[in-house]
Design a protein around this motif. Structure first.
Motif, PDB file in Angstrom:
ATOM      1  N   ILE A 135       0.669  -1.226  -0.255  1.00 51.76           N
ATOM      2  CA  ILE A 135      -0.094   0.058   0.091  1.00 51.76           C
ATOM      3  C   ILE A 135       0.804   1.212  -0.026  1.00 51.76           C
ATOM      4  O   ILE A 135       1.663   1.288   0.901  1.00 51.76           O
ATOM      5  N   THR A 136       0.773   1.976  -0.995  1.00 50.04           N
ATOM      6  CA  THR A 136       1.488   3.128  -0.999  1.00 50.04           C
ATOM      7  C   THR A 136       0.437   4.406  -1.729  1.00 50.04           C
ATOM      8  O   THR A 136      -0.474   4.036  -2.186  1.00 50.04           O
ATOM      9  N   GLN A 137       1.175   5.376  -1.732  1.00 49.40           N
ATOM     10  CA  GLN A 137       0.506   6.649  -2.340  1.00 49.40           C
ATOM     11  C   GLN A 137       0.648   6.593  -3.942  1.00 49.40           C
ATOM     12  O   GLN A 137       1.688   6.190  -4.495  1.00 49.40           O
ATOM     13  N   ARG A 138      -0.433   6.683  -4.887  1.00 48.71           N
ATOM     14  CA  ARG A 138      -0.294   6.787  -6.392  1.00 48.71           C
ATOM     15  C   ARG A 138       0.741   7.763  -6.798  1.00 48.71           C
ATOM     16  O   ARG A 138       1.807   7.619  -7.605  1.00 48.71           O
ATOM     17  N   ILE A 139       0.808   8.926  -6.016  1.00 43.51           N
ATOM     18  CA  ILE A 139       1.935  10.077  -6.635  1.00 43.51           C
ATOM     19  C   ILE A 139       3.427   9.495  -6.089  1.00 43.51           C
ATOM     20  O   ILE A 139       4.148   9.752  -6.597  1.00 43.51           O
ATOM     21  N   GLU A 140       3.515   8.799  -5.022  1.00 41.58           N
ATOM     22  CA  GLU A 140       4.641   8.185  -4.534  1.00 41.58           C
ATOM     23  C   GLU A 140       5.137   7.382  -5.398  1.00 41.58           C
ATOM     24  O   GLU A 140       6.520   7.577  -5.940  1.00 41.58           O
ATOM     25  N   TYR A 141       4.588   6.403  -5.780  1.00 36.54           N
ATOM     26  CA  TYR A 141       4.774   5.428  -6.855  1.00 36.54           C
ATOM     27  C   TYR A 141       5.382   5.900  -8.132  1.00 36.54           C
ATOM     28  O   TYR A 141       6.387   5.690  -8.566  1.00 36.54           O
ATOM     29  N   ASP A 142       4.484   6.944  -8.705  1.00 38.89           N
ATOM     30  CA  ASP A 142       4.925   7.550  -9.952  1.00 38.89           C
ATOM     31  C   ASP A 142       5.892   8.391  -9.851  1.00 38.89           C
ATOM     32  O   ASP A 142       6.884   8.272 -10.741  1.00 38.89           O
ATOM     33  N   ALA A 144       8.556   7.913  -7.839  1.00 34.56           N
ATOM     34  CA  ALA A 144       9.969   6.861  -7.539  1.00 34.56           C
ATOM     35  C   ALA A 144      10.492   6.595  -8.887  1.00 34.56           C
ATOM     36  O   ALA A 144      11.487   6.267  -9.019  1.00 34.56           O
ATOM     37  N   TYR A 145       9.662   6.636  -9.963  1.00 30.24           N
ATOM     38  CA  TYR A 145       9.917   6.036 -11.272  1.00 30.24           C
ATOM     39  C   TYR A 145      10.659   7.521 -11.957  1.00 30.24           C
ATOM     40  O   TYR A 145      11.315   7.225 -13.058  1.00 30.24           O
ATOM     41  N   ASN A 146      10.113   8.672 -11.661  1.00 32.08           N
ATOM     42  CA  ASN A 146      10.702   9.715 -12.280  1.00 32.08           C
ATOM     43  C   ASN A 146      11.070  11.003 -11.086  1.00 32.08           C
ATOM     44  O   ASN A 146      10.244  11.928 -11.394  1.00 32.08           O
ATOM     45  N   PRO A 147      11.849  10.841 -10.342  1.00 26.09           N
ATOM     46  CA  PRO A 147      11.933  11.636  -9.178  1.00 26.09           C
ATOM     47  C   PRO A 147      12.677  12.924  -9.734  1.00 26.09           C
ATOM     48  O   PRO A 147      13.562  13.015 -10.776  1.00 26.09           O
ATOM     49  N   TRP A 149      15.795  15.618  -9.554  1.00 26.74           N
ATOM     50  CA  TRP A 149      17.115  15.125  -9.519  1.00 26.74           C
ATOM     51  C   TRP A 149      17.936  15.312  -8.223  1.00 26.74           C
ATOM     52  O   TRP A 149      18.672  14.257  -7.772  1.00 26.74           O
ATOM     53  N   PHE A 150      17.379  16.079  -7.146  1.00 27.51           N
ATOM     54  CA  PHE A 150      17.691  15.928  -6.135  1.00 27.51           C
ATOM     55  C   PHE A 150      17.317  14.849  -5.198  1.00 27.51           C
ATOM     56  O   PHE A 150      17.891  14.545  -4.029  1.00 27.51           O
ATOM     57  N   SER A 151      16.245  14.354  -5.588  1.00 30.36           N
ATOM     58  CA  SER A 151      15.846  12.843  -4.874  1.00 30.36           C
ATOM     59  C   SER A 151      16.125  11.663  -5.617  1.00 30.36           C
ATOM     60  O   SER A 151      15.928  10.518  -4.873  1.00 30.36           O
ATOM     61  N   GLN A 152      16.607  11.780  -6.636  1.00 28.85           N
ATOM     62  CA  GLN A 152      16.862  10.568  -7.368  1.00 28.85           C
ATOM     63  C   GLN A 152      17.682   9.612  -6.759  1.00 28.85           C
ATOM     64  O   GLN A 152      17.496   8.415  -6.766  1.00 28.85           O
ATOM     65  N   PRO A 153      18.895   9.763  -6.039  1.00 30.16           N
ATOM     66  CA  PRO A 153      19.664   8.756  -5.240  1.00 30.16           C
ATOM     67  C   PRO A 153      18.946   8.102  -4.282  1.00 30.16           C
ATOM     68  O   PRO A 153      19.471   7.197  -3.956  1.00 30.16           O
ATOM     69  N   ALA A 154      17.802   8.672  -3.698  1.00 26.67           N
ATOM     70  CA  ALA A 154      17.332   7.920  -2.708  1.00 26.67           C
ATOM     71  C   ALA A 154      16.225   6.946  -2.906  1.00 26.67           C
ATOM     72  O   ALA A 154      15.752   6.049  -2.229  1.00 26.67           O
ATOM     73  N   TYR A 155      15.954   6.793  -4.415  1.00 24.17           N
ATOM     74  CA  TYR A 155      15.229   5.844  -4.964  1.00 24.17           C
ATOM     75  C   TYR A 155      16.160   4.671  -5.581  1.00 24.17           C
ATOM     76  O   TYR A 155      16.780   4.972  -6.707  1.00 24.17           O
ATOM     77  N   ILE A 156      15.792   3.294  -5.229  1.00 22.91           N
ATOM     78  CA  ILE A 156      16.658   2.360  -5.955  1.00 22.91           C
ATOM     79  C   ILE A 156      15.725   1.639  -6.637  1.00 22.91           C
ATOM     80  O   ILE A 156      14.801   0.863  -6.373  1.00 22.91           O
ATOM     81  N   GLY A 193       5.911  15.955   1.626  1.00 20.98           N
ATOM     82  CA  GLY A 193       6.697  16.854   2.003  1.00 20.98           C
ATOM     83  C   GLY A 193       8.330  16.387   2.158  1.00 20.98           C
ATOM     84  O   GLY A 193       9.114  16.676   1.137  1.00 20.98           O
ATOM     85  N   HIS A 194       8.462  15.324   2.936  1.00 19.68           N
ATOM     86  CA  HIS A 194       9.560  14.490   2.473  1.00 19.68           C
ATOM     87  C   HIS A 194       9.743  13.920   1.117  1.00 19.68           C
ATOM     88  O   HIS A 194      10.702  14.153   0.534  1.00 19.68           O
ATOM     89  N   THR A 195       8.816  13.434   0.579  1.00 21.11           N
ATOM     90  CA  THR A 195       8.440  13.009  -0.566  1.00 21.11           C
ATOM     91  C   THR A 195       6.820  13.279  -0.934  1.00 21.11           C
ATOM     92  O   THR A 195       6.169  13.697  -0.180  1.00 21.11           O
ATOM     93  N   PRO A 196       6.792  13.485  -2.141  1.00 16.55           N
ATOM     94  CA  PRO A 196       5.454  13.931  -2.752  1.00 16.55           C
ATOM     95  C   PRO A 196       4.497  13.199  -2.162  1.00 16.55           C
ATOM     96  O   PRO A 196       3.112  13.544  -1.984  1.00 16.55           O
ATOM     97  N   GLY A 197       4.614  11.773  -1.905  1.00 15.11           N
ATOM     98  CA  GLY A 197       3.551  10.855  -1.408  1.00 15.11           C
ATOM     99  C   GLY A 197       3.696  10.108  -0.081  1.00 15.11           C
ATOM    100  O   GLY A 197       3.540   8.744   0.091  1.00 15.11           O
ATOM    101  N   HIS A 198       4.547  10.834   0.736  1.00 10.40           N
ATOM    102  CA  HIS A 198       4.626  10.289   2.059  1.00 10.40           C
ATOM    103  C   HIS A 198       3.558   9.963   2.875  1.00 10.40           C
ATOM    104  O   HIS A 198       2.580  11.122   2.564  1.00 10.40           O
ATOM    105  N   GLN A 199       3.300   8.900   3.593  1.00  6.12           N
ATOM    106  CA  GLN A 199       2.267   8.630   4.398  1.00  6.12           C
ATOM    107  C   GLN A 199       2.571   8.278   5.707  1.00  6.12           C
ATOM    108  O   GLN A 199       3.647   7.469   5.801  1.00  6.12           O
ATOM    109  N   SER A 200       1.948   8.712   6.781  1.00  2.14           N
ATOM    110  CA  SER A 200       2.037   8.245   8.169  1.00  2.14           C
ATOM    111  C   SER A 200       1.094   7.279   8.706  1.00  2.14           C
ATOM    112  O   SER A 200       0.150   6.983   7.922  1.00  2.14           O
ATOM    113  N   VAL A 201       1.276   6.791   9.733  1.00  5.38           N
ATOM    114  CA  VAL A 201       0.302   5.566  10.132  1.00  5.38           C
ATOM    115  C   VAL A 201       0.151   6.022  11.702  1.00  5.38           C
ATOM    116  O   VAL A 201       0.995   5.903  12.304  1.00  5.38           O
TER     117      VAL A 201
END
Length: 278
Positions: A135-142, A144-147, A149-156, A193-201
């Protein structure tokens, strides 16, 4: 108490029996203060990498899963030059798929994996629990495939771009406070904020009450108190708004708050496999 109210109470009590929250850790990351607390200094700083398991009658739930097994087996191959900035310190035995067994959960028992986001230190569970919906946010998933430049290294990409994974996508504000099992125990809160699709629980336990797992919406107590931003943000204004939102929730629910990577307060929590919250 009327009979209808008694029936509801007895059903809820029976249903909530056995709900437990376990706090695990997949090692640490060695970095510098400025990469956790924006503009705060060059001093060495080591942060814990937490993840969580919730035992629930409708199916066990993992939140994040910490770092992937590759960080323990060959961190340079998997993380590349990022190791120069964020150096993972992890034993293979700390991988979430092995650690769940220490509390009598089989990988097949895990029904849902909640991803606060898809960064490399939160992706350890993806694709390794055969019966789980992720379960993730749709915006986070999208993203992650096209972050950016400053976020790109954080996604493998290899961590989440895998075949045969069942994804469930939430839709930001439209699905805010998504109640996973419909019983008020596990609610997913949109905190970008930290990422576009971050979620807390937000977890509501029968005895302990509410526990708010902020994830990386709030790395440390400094973020919680508006003393600094996280070292990596997609949107500073969204990050600030999300912390304010979480503070309001914590006050309204009298929740115990678990910050994402605070090395001081993390030591104060009861850790799995020996201890749990119920």
């Amino acid at each position: 108490m009327e009979q209808k109210d008694k029936d509801i109470f007895e059903h809820t009590t029976k249903f909530n029996t056995g709900i437990r929250l376990y706090m695990f850790q997949t090692g640490t990351i060695k970095t510098k203060v400025k990469f956790i607390k924006m503009n705060q200094g060059e001093e060495p700083y080591e942060i814990p990498i937490p993840w969580f398991l919730i035992k629930h009658p409708q199916g066990d739930v993992i939140i994040d899963g910490g770092m992937p097994i590759e960080a323990a087996l060959d961190k340079h191959k998997h993380w590349g030059s990022l190791v120069d900035v964020y150096d993972p310190v992890m034993k293979a035995s700390e991988w979430c798929r092995d650690q769940v067994k220490t509390v009598n959960t089989n990988p097949e028992d895990v029904k849902n994996v909640i991803q606060t986001h898809l960064h490399l230190d939160h992706s350890g569970a993806i694709g390794h629990f055969p019966n789980a919906t992720h379960i993730t946010q749709r915006i986070e998933y999208d993203y992650a495939y096209n972050p950016d430049w400053f976020s790109q290294p954080a996604y493998i990409k290899e961590d989440f771009d895998k075949p045969n994974i069942r994804w469930k996508f939430l839709q930001g504000k439209k699905t805010d406070y998504f109640d996973l099992y419909g019983d008020g125990v596990i609610k997913i809160i949109f905190t970008p904020g930290h990422t576009p699709g971050h979620q807390s629980v937000l977890v509501n336990l029968p005895k302990t009450g509410h526990m708010l797992l902020t994830g990386d919406a709030c790395y440390t107590g400094d973020h919680w108190c508006d003393k600094c931003l996280p070292g990596l943000v997609a949107s500073a204004s969204d990050a600030a708004d999300s912390v304010a939102k979480l503070r309001k929730i914590a006050k309204e629910t009298n929740a115990k708050v678990v910050w994402g990577h605070d090395p001081v307060t993390w030591l104060q929590w009861n850790k799995a496999p020996m201890f749990y919250y119920d």
